[in-house]
Design a protein around this motif. Structure first.
Motif, short mmCIF file in Angstrom:
data_model
loop_
_atom_site.label_atom_id
_atom_site.label_comp_id
_atom_site.label_asym_id
_atom_site.label_seq_id
_atom_site.Cartn_x
_atom_site.Cartn_y
_atom_site.Cartn_z
N ARG A 126 19.44 -38.64 38.00
CA ARG A 126 19.28 -37.67 36.91
C ARG A 126 19.16 -38.41 35.57
NH1 ARG A 126 23.12 -35.01 39.93
NH2 ARG A 126 24.82 -35.76 38.60
N ALA A 127 20.04 -39.37 35.37
CA ALA A 127 19.97 -40.17 34.13
C ALA A 127 18.84 -41.19 34.24
CB ALA A 127 21.30 -40.88 33.91
N GLN A 128 18.14 -41.40 33.15
CA GLN A 128 17.04 -42.34 33.16
C GLN A 128 17.44 -43.73 32.68
OE1 GLN A 128 13.89 -41.65 34.46
NE2 GLN A 128 15.14 -39.93 35.19
N ASP A 129 18.59 -43.79 32.02
CA ASP A 129 19.03 -45.09 31.51
C ASP A 129 20.54 -45.12 31.42
OD1 ASP A 129 18.82 -47.64 30.64
OD2 ASP A 129 17.81 -47.20 28.75
N GLY A 130 21.07 -46.32 31.26
CA GLY A 130 22.51 -46.50 31.17
C GLY A 130 22.87 -47.90 31.64
N PRO A 131 24.13 -48.25 31.53
CA PRO A 131 24.55 -49.60 31.94
C PRO A 131 24.32 -49.87 33.43
CG PRO A 131 26.44 -48.18 31.46
CD PRO A 131 25.24 -47.47 30.96
N TRP A 132 24.23 -48.83 34.23
CA TRP A 132 24.00 -48.99 35.67
C TRP A 132 22.63 -49.60 35.98
CZ3 TRP A 132 19.71 -46.25 37.09
CH2 TRP A 132 19.33 -45.19 36.26
N ARG A 133 21.67 -49.49 35.01
CA ARG A 133 20.33 -50.02 35.25
C ARG A 133 20.36 -51.53 35.50
NH1 ARG A 133 15.67 -47.15 33.33
NH2 ARG A 133 14.54 -49.07 33.80
N LYS A 134 21.35 -52.21 34.88
CA LYS A 134 21.44 -53.66 35.05
C LYS A 134 21.81 -54.05 36.48
CE LYS A 134 22.84 -54.47 30.24
NZ LYS A 134 23.89 -55.03 29.34
N ALA A 135 22.37 -53.10 37.23
CA ALA A 135 22.76 -53.39 38.61
C ALA A 135 21.56 -53.35 39.57
CB ALA A 135 23.83 -52.40 39.07
N LEU A 136 20.44 -52.75 39.13
CA LEU A 136 19.27 -52.69 39.99
C LEU A 136 18.63 -54.07 40.11
CD1 LEU A 136 17.52 -49.38 38.80
CD2 LEU A 136 19.17 -49.71 40.65
N PRO A 137 18.08 -54.41 41.27
CA PRO A 137 17.44 -55.71 41.44
C PRO A 137 16.28 -55.89 40.44
CG PRO A 137 17.76 -54.66 43.57
CD PRO A 137 18.10 -53.63 42.53
N ALA A 138 16.00 -57.12 40.12
CA ALA A 138 14.96 -57.42 39.14
C ALA A 138 13.58 -56.96 39.60
CB ALA A 138 14.94 -58.92 38.85
N ASP A 139 13.40 -56.85 40.91
CA ASP A 139 12.09 -56.47 41.43
C ASP A 139 11.94 -54.95 41.59
OD1 ASP A 139 13.81 -56.08 43.52
OD2 ASP A 139 12.58 -57.09 45.03
N ALA A 140 12.90 -54.17 41.09
CA ALA A 140 12.84 -52.72 41.21
C ALA A 140 11.63 -52.18 40.45
CB ALA A 140 14.12 -52.08 40.69
N VAL A 141 10.88 -51.31 41.11
CA VAL A 141 9.70 -50.69 40.52
C VAL A 141 9.94 -49.20 40.40
CG1 VAL A 141 7.24 -50.22 40.81
CG2 VAL A 141 8.18 -52.45 41.49
N GLN A 142 9.60 -48.63 39.24
CA GLN A 142 9.80 -47.19 39.02
C GLN A 142 8.44 -46.49 39.07
OE1 GLN A 142 11.71 -46.08 35.36
NE2 GLN A 142 12.46 -44.14 36.19
N THR A 143 8.34 -45.52 39.99
CA THR A 143 7.11 -44.74 40.15
C THR A 143 7.48 -43.28 40.33
OG1 THR A 143 6.08 -46.63 41.27
CG2 THR A 143 4.96 -44.51 41.45
N ASP A 144 6.88 -42.42 39.50
CA ASP A 144 7.13 -40.99 39.58
C ASP A 144 8.62 -40.65 39.55
OD1 ASP A 144 4.39 -40.49 39.77
OD2 ASP A 144 4.42 -40.67 41.96
N GLY A 145 9.34 -41.36 38.72
CA GLY A 145 10.76 -41.07 38.55
C GLY A 145 11.66 -41.67 39.61
N CYS A 146 11.10 -42.44 40.55
CA CYS A 146 11.88 -43.06 41.62
C CYS A 146 11.85 -44.58 41.49
CB CYS A 146 11.35 -42.66 43.00
SG CYS A 146 11.91 -41.05 43.55
N PHE A 147 12.99 -45.19 41.75
CA PHE A 147 13.06 -46.65 41.81
C PHE A 147 12.87 -47.07 43.27
CE2 PHE A 147 15.70 -45.49 38.17
CZ PHE A 147 15.19 -46.32 37.18
N GLN A 148 12.09 -48.13 43.48
CA GLN A 148 11.95 -48.71 44.81
C GLN A 148 12.20 -50.20 44.73
OE1 GLN A 148 8.07 -46.65 46.21
NE2 GLN A 148 9.23 -47.08 48.07
N PHE A 149 12.98 -50.71 45.71
CA PHE A 149 13.32 -52.13 45.71
C PHE A 149 13.86 -52.51 47.09
CE2 PHE A 149 16.63 -49.53 43.80
CZ PHE A 149 17.75 -49.83 44.54
N GLU A 150 13.90 -53.81 47.33
CA GLU A 150 14.47 -54.30 48.59
C GLU A 150 15.97 -54.09 48.61
OE1 GLU A 150 13.58 -58.35 49.40
OE2 GLU A 150 11.47 -57.97 49.88
N LEU A 151 16.50 -53.77 49.77
CA LEU A 151 17.95 -53.62 49.92
C LEU A 151 18.62 -54.95 49.59
CD1 LEU A 151 20.36 -51.87 50.95
CD2 LEU A 151 19.98 -52.91 53.19
N PRO A 152 19.55 -54.97 48.64
CA PRO A 152 20.24 -56.23 48.32
C PRO A 152 20.96 -56.80 49.53
CG PRO A 152 20.66 -54.55 46.65
CD PRO A 152 19.99 -53.86 47.80
#
Length: 314
Positions: free
Chosen positions: A234-260
């Motif tokens: 629901r939130a588009q930004d926040g401190p939690w964004r730093k926890a996403l992998p560097a290769d995370a790609v955002q498309t149509d409101g969804c983040f996609q990335f490899e499972l850590p």
């Protein structure tokens, strides 16, 4: 009982007129399994199969088939459906099946009885006495498949068996392959359609350009790629964004990335505590197609897609 090795080959090499067709193929097929040989047309699949069966000899390498160092010695307990197929057009379906069984030593009368049973059991009783020339291509291919297994072989080898079949006959063939394997028969088939191998096979070999690119369990091929995470918040930004992998790609409101590699739990904890508001979270394991691309390369995958498209248009 299954548990041994039906076929084992090491270092198979074959050249024709100085051109390498197969270069260093190693294969191990456990008894009672369904084994797929994947690759585009011209990759060396048919040449590999013919060497495994002893129809042609390798220039180098060795192979054993059902305990025989000379594979041709096991011909009577092998059912082989080649890519180039043909039946006598005036023969009836029953006689064609019985005739193919007789070529493997099965008495004709026994073959006729089994042929009638196979046709009836598969809802094809109306075709028992119909001549091959009156059958559709798919139906004639089904008859030839029955002729391949009427002598109840220990090993069934099918070269591009799905080629030319419509969806109904493809489903019928898949069911038959599963039934044979459930009875303890070893089944090997080659294909350039990855979906068939993914649905049926326990082990596969991937061949491209005459070389073996992978041999082993389907799960091992898929495990070469990390699972993919799909995340919607629901939130588009926040401190939690730093926890996403560097290769995370955002498309149509969804983040996609490899499972850590640390797993999903630490990330999930950070998302919850950071107020990300998780709306969707899924983990998708890569399919065999993705694994094939990673193993054999984009060019081989494009060739496979082209071959399948040409077949569908034929």
């Amino acid at each position: 009982m299954p548990g041994g090795v039906a076929i084992e080959a090491k270092g198979l090499f074959k050249a024709f007129d100085g051109k390498t067709a197969v270069d260093g193929v190693d294969i191990m097929v456990p008894e009672g399994t369904i084994y797929g040989i994947l690759g585009p047309n011209g990759a060396g699949k048919t040449t590999t199969i013919r060497m495994l069966l002893g129809i042609i000899d390798p220039d180098r390498g060795e192979r054993t088939l059902l305990g025989h160092d000379e594979p041709i010695e096991a011909a009577a307990i092998v059912g082989y459906l080649p890519e180039e197929r043909g039946l006598y057009p005036s023969m009836t379906a029953r006689e064609a099946i019985a005739f193919m069984g007789a070529l493997r030593g099965l008495p004709l009368e026994t073959g006729r009885k089994r042929a009638e049973g196979m046709l009836r059991d598969n809802g094809l009783g109306d075709y028992i006495h119909k001549p091959i020339k009156s059958l559709s291509k798919g139906m004639a291919q089904t008859v030839q498949l029955f002729g391949t297994i009427v002598h109840r072989p220990k090993l069934i080898v099918l070269d591009e068996p799905f080629s030319g079949l419509d969806a109904i006959n493809q489903g019928r063939l898949e069911s038959l392959i599963k039934a044979e394997a459930a009875d303890g028969t070893t089944v090997i088939f080659s294909t350039h359609v990855i979906a068939h191998a993914e649905r049926l096979c326990e082990r596969i070999a991937i061949i491209a350009g005459g070389k073996l690119r992978f041999e082993g369990k389907v799960s091992e091929a898929r495990d070469r790629l990390r699972p993919q995470v799909r995340l919607r918040t629901r939130a588009q930004d926040g401190p939690w964004r730093k926890a996403l992998p560097a290769d995370a790609v955002q498309t149509d409101g969804c983040f996609q990335f490899e499972l850590p590699r640390s797993g999903i739990e630490p990330l999930l904890k950070t998302l919850i505590e950071g107020g990300a508001g998780i709306e969707e979270l899924s983990i998708e394991r890569p399919g065999l197609h993705d694994a094939f691309v990673a193993i054999a390369g984009d060019a081989a995958a494009r060739e496979m897609k082209r071959d399948a498209g040409m077949e569908a248009a034929a």
